[in-house]
Design an enzyme around this catalytic site. Structure first.
Site, PDB file in Angstrom:
ATOM      1  N   HIS A  37       0.871  -1.179   0.000  1.00 23.18           N
ATOM      2  CA  HIS A  37       0.000   0.000   0.000  1.00 23.18           C
ATOM      3  C   HIS A  37       0.909   1.231   0.000  1.00 23.18           C
ATOM      4  O   HIS A  37       1.732   1.408   0.898  1.00 23.18           O
ATOM      5  CB  HIS A  37      -0.866  -0.050   1.256  1.00 23.18           C
ATOM      6  CG  HIS A  37      -1.805   1.099   1.424  1.00 23.18           C
ATOM      7  ND1 HIS A  37      -3.090   1.107   0.916  1.00 23.18           N
ATOM      8  CD2 HIS A  37      -1.649   2.286   2.066  1.00 23.18           C
ATOM      9  CE1 HIS A  37      -3.675   2.240   1.241  1.00 23.18           C
ATOM     10  NE2 HIS A  37      -2.835   2.987   1.928  1.00 23.18           N
ATOM     11  N   ASP A  39       1.225   5.294   0.017  1.00 26.86           N
ATOM     12  CA  ASP A  39       0.473   6.515   0.345  1.00 26.86           C
ATOM     13  C   ASP A  39       1.061   7.723  -0.361  1.00 26.86           C
ATOM     14  O   ASP A  39       2.227   8.064  -0.170  1.00 26.86           O
ATOM     15  CB  ASP A  39       0.509   6.742   1.860  1.00 26.86           C
ATOM     16  CG  ASP A  39      -0.331   5.720   2.589  1.00 26.86           C
ATOM     17  OD1 ASP A  39      -1.534   5.640   2.292  1.00 26.86           O
ATOM     18  OD2 ASP A  39       0.216   4.976   3.426  1.00 26.86           O
ATOM     19  N   HIS A  70      -2.670   4.727  -2.894  1.00 28.89           N
ATOM     20  CA  HIS A  70      -3.707   5.490  -2.188  1.00 28.89           C
ATOM     21  C   HIS A  70      -3.416   6.970  -2.388  1.00 28.89           C
ATOM     22  O   HIS A  70      -2.482   7.514  -1.804  1.00 28.89           O
ATOM     23  CB  HIS A  70      -3.662   5.076  -0.699  1.00 28.89           C
ATOM     24  CG  HIS A  70      -4.583   5.849   0.187  1.00 28.89           C
ATOM     25  ND1 HIS A  70      -4.488   5.801   1.558  1.00 28.89           N
ATOM     26  CD2 HIS A  70      -5.618   6.683  -0.089  1.00 28.89           C
ATOM     27  CE1 HIS A  70      -5.418   6.570   2.087  1.00 28.89           C
ATOM     28  NE2 HIS A  70      -6.110   7.122   1.114  1.00 28.89           N
ATOM     29  N   MET A  72      -3.953  10.542  -1.690  1.00 30.42           N
ATOM     30  CA  MET A  72      -4.526  11.555  -0.789  1.00 30.42           C
ATOM     31  C   MET A  72      -4.142  12.911  -1.373  1.00 30.42           C
ATOM     32  O   MET A  72      -3.259  13.606  -0.860  1.00 30.42           O
ATOM     33  CB  MET A  72      -3.967  11.377   0.633  1.00 30.42           C
ATOM     34  CG  MET A  72      -4.594  10.208   1.354  1.00 30.42           C
ATOM     35  SD  MET A  72      -3.599   9.663   2.751  1.00 30.42           S
ATOM     36  CE  MET A  72      -2.452   8.595   1.901  1.00 30.42           C
ATOM     37  N   GLY A 156       0.901   8.263   9.671  1.00 28.94           N
ATOM     38  CA  GLY A 156       0.825   6.939  10.270  1.00 28.94           C
ATOM     39  C   GLY A 156       0.816   7.078  11.788  1.00 28.94           C
ATOM     40  O   GLY A 156       0.988   8.175  12.333  1.00 28.94           O
ATOM     41  N   GLY A 186      -4.417   2.776  11.969  1.00 30.29           N
ATOM     42  CA  GLY A 186      -4.496   2.232  13.323  1.00 30.29           C
ATOM     43  C   GLY A 186      -4.798   0.742  13.379  1.00 30.29           C
ATOM     44  O   GLY A 186      -5.306   0.249  14.383  1.00 30.29           O
ATOM     45  N   GLY A 206       0.631   0.070   8.722  1.00 32.32           N
ATOM     46  CA  GLY A 206       1.984   0.607   8.614  1.00 32.32           C
ATOM     47  C   GLY A 206       2.760   0.370   9.884  1.00 32.32           C
ATOM     48  O   GLY A 206       3.563  -0.564   9.999  1.00 32.32           O
TER      49      GLY A 206
HETATM   50  C1  DX5 Z   1      -2.658   7.481   6.620  1.00 34.56           C
HETATM   51  C2  DX5 Z   1      -2.292   6.461   5.565  1.00 34.56           C
HETATM   52  C3  DX5 Z   1      -2.087   5.095   6.075  1.00 34.56           C
HETATM   53  C4  DX5 Z   1      -1.017   4.973   7.120  1.00 34.56           C
HETATM   54  C5  DX5 Z   1      -1.435   3.920   8.076  1.00 34.56           C
HETATM   55  O1  DX5 Z   1      -3.068   8.640   6.034  1.00 34.56           O
HETATM   56  O2  DX5 Z   1      -3.264   6.382   4.554  1.00 34.56           O
HETATM   57  O3  DX5 Z   1      -1.916   4.141   5.038  1.00 34.56           O
HETATM   58  O4  DX5 Z   1       0.230   4.623   6.583  1.00 34.56           O
HETATM   59  O5  DX5 Z   1      -0.522   3.883   9.081  1.00 34.56           O
HETATM   60  P1  DX5 Z   1      -0.796   3.187  10.478  1.00 34.56           P
HETATM   61  O6  DX5 Z   1      -0.986   1.716  10.195  1.00 34.56           O
HETATM   62  O7  DX5 Z   1       0.431   3.493  11.236  1.00 34.56           O
HETATM   63  O8  DX5 Z   1      -2.027   3.810  11.038  1.00 34.56           O
HETATM   64 ZN    ZN Z   2      -3.185   4.716   3.090  1.00 43.94          ZN
END
Ligand code: DX5
Ligand code: ZN
Length: 213
Positions: A37, A39, A70, A72, A156, A186, A206
């Protein structure tokens, strides 16, 4: 009984050590993960900046595993095809820029998306966005994925928001959505159990994955 597709694990590369990215990714590959995945943050849609298509292309050169990108970003319309060209297998972009900016046209972009050969399609929703946003989209589009954010996107290591799981239940039971539902933010050994029970089947994680043995 609701329908649940196959469970998959998608480590979020955001938590990797970018100075030794290849080693981190190869190590995870050996452990039998399903997707990477990735980001992408633009500093506008979320208050953080990560990487662009060049790095996705470099990752494509390192692994044959599915790359789940992903986005954003404020302008998926402009960037989506660049990430597909860079080697993304799955593109997930947020619906919120289309809610906030009426110059962006989601239906038009979904048409381009449908024609993008081989790429699997996903739409993402933030914690405050209702699952009912998908009402018309699910009728008109053959979506492969819905990504439910279980934190506010951008970083994360945040705490899981359990209330968002009602959206997965609604998508499965009320809308009968049979595609993949990803949950992102999370996720750990404990929260993943609730996520799976609600109908999510792709666990993005993550911090939990990169910080554990
Ligand atoms: C947050 C990202 C996630 C992030 C998740 O905006 O989209 O993919 O890396 O990280 P954890 O698992 O640490 O919440
Ligand atoms: Zn993500």
């Amino acid at each position: 009984m609701a329908y649940y597709p196959e469970i998959k694990i998608a480590p979020s590369v955001l938590a990797a050590d970018y100075s030794r990215l290849e080693d981190d990714l190869k190590d995870l590959e050996k452990r039998g993960i399903d997707f990477f995945h990735i980001d992408i943050m633009d500093g506008h849609f979320v208050p953080n900046i990560t990487i662009g298509p060049q790095v996705v292309k470099a990752v494509r050169g390192i692994t044959d595993l599915t790359l789940d990108v992903h986005l954003m970003i404020e302008d998926p319309d402009f960037f989506m095809l660049k990430f597909i060209d860079a080697g993304a297998d799955i593109i997930n972009f947020h619906v919120e820029p289309f809610i906030e900016n009426n110059k962006l046209n989601l239906k038009k972009l979904l048409k381009v998306y449908n024609k993008s050969q081989g790429v699997r399609k996903g739409l993402t929703i933030n914690p405050p966005t209702s699952a009912d946003y998908f009402k018309d989209i699910l009728r008109e589009t053959d979506l492969d994925f819905i990504l439910i954010m279980s934190v506010n996107p951008g970083f994360g290591g945040q705490s899981f928001m359990p209330d968002v799981l009602a959206k997965a239940e609604r998508l499965r039971t009320y809308y009968g959505f049979k595609g993949d539902i990803q949950i992102d933010g999370g996720i750990n050994q404990e929260t993943s159990k609730y996520a799976l029970k609600s109908g999510c089947n792709i666990l993005v994680a993550g911090t939990y994955i990169f910080n554990s043995e």
